[in-house]
Motif scaffolding. Structure first.
Motif, PDB file in Angstrom:
ATOM      1  N   ARG A  29       0.834  -1.208   0.000  1.00  0.00           N
ATOM      2  CA  ARG A  29       0.000   0.000   0.000  1.00  0.00           C
ATOM      3  C   ARG A  29       0.867   1.254   0.000  1.00  0.00           C
ATOM      4  N   LEU A  30       1.943   1.250   0.775  1.00  0.00           N
ATOM      5  CA  LEU A  30       2.852   2.398   0.795  1.00  0.00           C
ATOM      6  C   LEU A  30       3.483   2.621  -0.577  1.00  0.00           C
ATOM      7  N   MET A  31       3.867   1.539  -1.240  1.00  0.00           N
ATOM      8  CA  MET A  31       4.448   1.664  -2.581  1.00  0.00           C
ATOM      9  C   MET A  31       3.417   2.186  -3.576  1.00  0.00           C
ATOM     10  N   GLU A  32       2.169   1.757  -3.437  1.00  0.00           N
ATOM     11  CA  GLU A  32       1.116   2.245  -4.328  1.00  0.00           C
ATOM     12  C   GLU A  32       0.865   3.741  -4.136  1.00  0.00           C
ATOM     13  N   LEU A  33       1.123   4.248  -2.921  1.00  0.00           N
ATOM     14  CA  LEU A  33       0.958   5.678  -2.650  1.00  0.00           C
ATOM     15  C   LEU A  33       2.094   6.513  -3.230  1.00  0.00           C
ATOM     16  N   GLY A  34       3.202   5.843  -3.615  1.00  0.00           N
ATOM     17  CA  GLY A  34       4.321   6.574  -4.207  1.00  0.00           C
ATOM     18  C   GLY A  34       5.616   6.476  -3.433  1.00  0.00           C
ATOM     19  N   PHE A  35       5.622   5.763  -2.318  1.00  0.00           N
ATOM     20  CA  PHE A  35       6.847   5.582  -1.546  1.00  0.00           C
ATOM     21  C   PHE A  35       7.656   4.452  -2.182  1.00  0.00           C
ATOM     22  N   VAL A  36       8.303   4.765  -3.292  1.00  0.00           N
ATOM     23  CA  VAL A  36       9.080   3.780  -4.050  1.00  0.00           C
ATOM     24  C   VAL A  36      10.550   4.199  -4.043  1.00  0.00           C
ATOM     25  N   PRO A  37      11.465   3.235  -4.143  1.00  0.00           N
ATOM     26  CA  PRO A  37      12.897   3.577  -4.145  1.00  0.00           C
ATOM     27  C   PRO A  37      13.226   4.644  -5.195  1.00  0.00           C
ATOM     28  N   GLY A  38      13.991   5.643  -4.758  1.00  0.00           N
ATOM     29  CA  GLY A  38      14.391   6.733  -5.646  1.00  0.00           C
ATOM     30  C   GLY A  38      13.496   7.953  -5.549  1.00  0.00           C
ATOM     31  N   GLU A  39      12.324   7.814  -4.956  1.00  0.00           N
ATOM     32  CA  GLU A  39      11.379   8.934  -4.864  1.00  0.00           C
ATOM     33  C   GLU A  39      11.814   9.901  -3.753  1.00  0.00           C
ATOM     34  N   ARG A  40      11.742  11.179  -4.044  1.00  0.00           N
ATOM     35  CA  ARG A  40      12.110  12.198  -3.057  1.00  0.00           C
ATOM     36  C   ARG A  40      10.897  12.505  -2.177  1.00  0.00           C
ATOM     37  N   ILE A  41      11.137  12.638  -0.879  1.00  0.00           N
ATOM     38  CA  ILE A  41      10.072  12.919   0.082  1.00  0.00           C
ATOM     39  C   ILE A  41      10.485  14.104   0.944  1.00  0.00           C
ATOM     40  N   ARG A  42       9.503  14.689   1.635  1.00  0.00           N
ATOM     41  CA  ARG A  42       9.776  15.806   2.552  1.00  0.00           C
ATOM     42  C   ARG A  42       8.833  15.689   3.741  1.00  0.00           C
ATOM     43  N   MET A  43       9.382  15.823   4.946  1.00  0.00           N
ATOM     44  CA  MET A  43       8.574  15.822   6.165  1.00  0.00           C
ATOM     45  C   MET A  43       7.998  17.213   6.345  1.00  0.00           C
ATOM     46  N   LEU A  44       6.682  17.332   6.283  1.00  0.00           N
ATOM     47  CA  LEU A  44       6.042  18.634   6.394  1.00  0.00           C
ATOM     48  C   LEU A  44       5.680  19.001   7.824  1.00  0.00           C
ATOM     49  N   LYS A  45       5.127  18.029   8.560  1.00  0.00           N
ATOM     50  CA  LYS A  45       4.633  18.350   9.898  1.00  0.00           C
ATOM     51  C   LYS A  45       4.424  17.080  10.701  1.00  0.00           C
ATOM     52  N   ARG A  46       4.517  17.219  12.019  1.00  0.00           N
ATOM     53  CA  ARG A  46       4.208  16.139  12.958  1.00  0.00           C
ATOM     54  C   ARG A  46       2.998  16.568  13.772  1.00  0.00           C
ATOM     55  N   GLY A  47       2.102  15.614  14.014  1.00  0.00           N
ATOM     56  CA  GLY A  47       0.922  15.906  14.823  1.00  0.00           C
ATOM     57  C   GLY A  47       1.282  16.097  16.287  1.00  0.00           C
ATOM     58  N   ILE A  48       0.389  16.753  16.989  1.00  0.00           N
ATOM     59  CA  ILE A  48       0.570  16.968  18.421  1.00  0.00           C
ATOM     60  C   ILE A  48      -0.653  16.388  19.108  1.00  0.00           C
ATOM     61  N   PRO A  49      -0.577  15.651  20.159  1.00  0.00           N
ATOM     62  CA  PRO A  49       0.610  15.243  20.902  1.00  0.00           C
ATOM     63  C   PRO A  49       1.178  13.944  20.351  1.00  0.00           C
ATOM     64  N   GLY A  50       2.386  13.639  20.717  1.00  0.00           N
ATOM     65  CA  GLY A  50       3.002  12.358  20.392  1.00  0.00           C
ATOM     66  C   GLY A  50       3.575  12.226  18.999  1.00  0.00           C
ATOM     67  N   GLY A  51       3.415  13.226  18.153  1.00  0.00           N
ATOM     68  CA  GLY A  51       4.004  13.168  16.823  1.00  0.00           C
ATOM     69  C   GLY A  51       3.253  12.319  15.815  1.00  0.00           C
ATOM     70  N   ASP A  52       2.007  11.988  16.085  1.00  0.00           N
ATOM     71  CA  ASP A  52       1.187  11.202  15.156  1.00  0.00           C
ATOM     72  C   ASP A  52      -0.003  12.042  14.726  1.00  0.00           C
ATOM     73  N   PRO A  53      -0.390  12.086  13.475  1.00  0.00           N
ATOM     74  CA  PRO A  53       0.266  11.498  12.304  1.00  0.00           C
ATOM     75  C   PRO A  53       1.373  12.397  11.776  1.00  0.00           C
ATOM     76  N   LEU A  54       2.072  11.890  10.767  1.00  0.00           N
ATOM     77  CA  LEU A  54       3.126  12.638  10.090  1.00  0.00           C
ATOM     78  C   LEU A  54       2.595  13.084   8.731  1.00  0.00           C
ATOM     79  N   ALA A  55       2.802  14.334   8.371  1.00  0.00           N
ATOM     80  CA  ALA A  55       2.426  14.831   7.043  1.00  0.00           C
ATOM     81  C   ALA A  55       3.671  14.754   6.164  1.00  0.00           C
ATOM     82  N   ILE A  56       3.600  13.938   5.109  1.00  0.00           N
ATOM     83  CA  ILE A  56       4.733  13.675   4.231  1.00  0.00           C
ATOM     84  C   ILE A  56       4.371  14.071   2.805  1.00  0.00           C
TER      85      ILE A  56
END
Length: 94
Positions: A41-68
């Motif tokens: 499922r992650l690969m279908e979303l675009g998380f494939v080897p070679g793909e560039r990603i950027r961490m946009l934001k972490r949720g509060i509290p506890g850092g969940d979810p992550l905006a990527i």
């Protein structure tokens, strides 16, 4: 001399930092989400080897979810999902 940052998992990436996907770790047998393999499922979303990603934001509290950001899309991942993605962080310009 070229400095190469060490590999890390996506859940450890700092907010605002970018990286390149290297590998998706398959989770252990028996751990499925509604019968769907999480790594696939992650690969279908675009998380494939070679793909560039950027961490946009972490949720509060506890850092969940992550905006990527992946390509032109933005996804919210839980930390345990992001921990399956091995990345090579990009060096920040000085």
């Amino acid at each position: 001399m070229t400095l190469v940052p060490p590999m890390m998992t996506l859940d450890a990436l700092a907010v605002g930092q970018s990286g390149t996907v290297l590998h998706i770790t398959p989770h252990t047998a028996g751990q499925t989400e509604d019968g769907v393999d999480l790594a696939r499922r992650l690969m279908e979303l675009g998380f494939v080897p070679g793909e560039r990603i950027r961490m946009l934001k972490r949720g509060i509290p506890g850092g969940d979810p992550l905006a990527i950001k992946v390509g032109n899309a933005t996804f919210a991942l839980r930390r345990f999902e992001a921990a399956l993605i091995t990345i090579q962080p990009l060096l920040q310009p000085e």
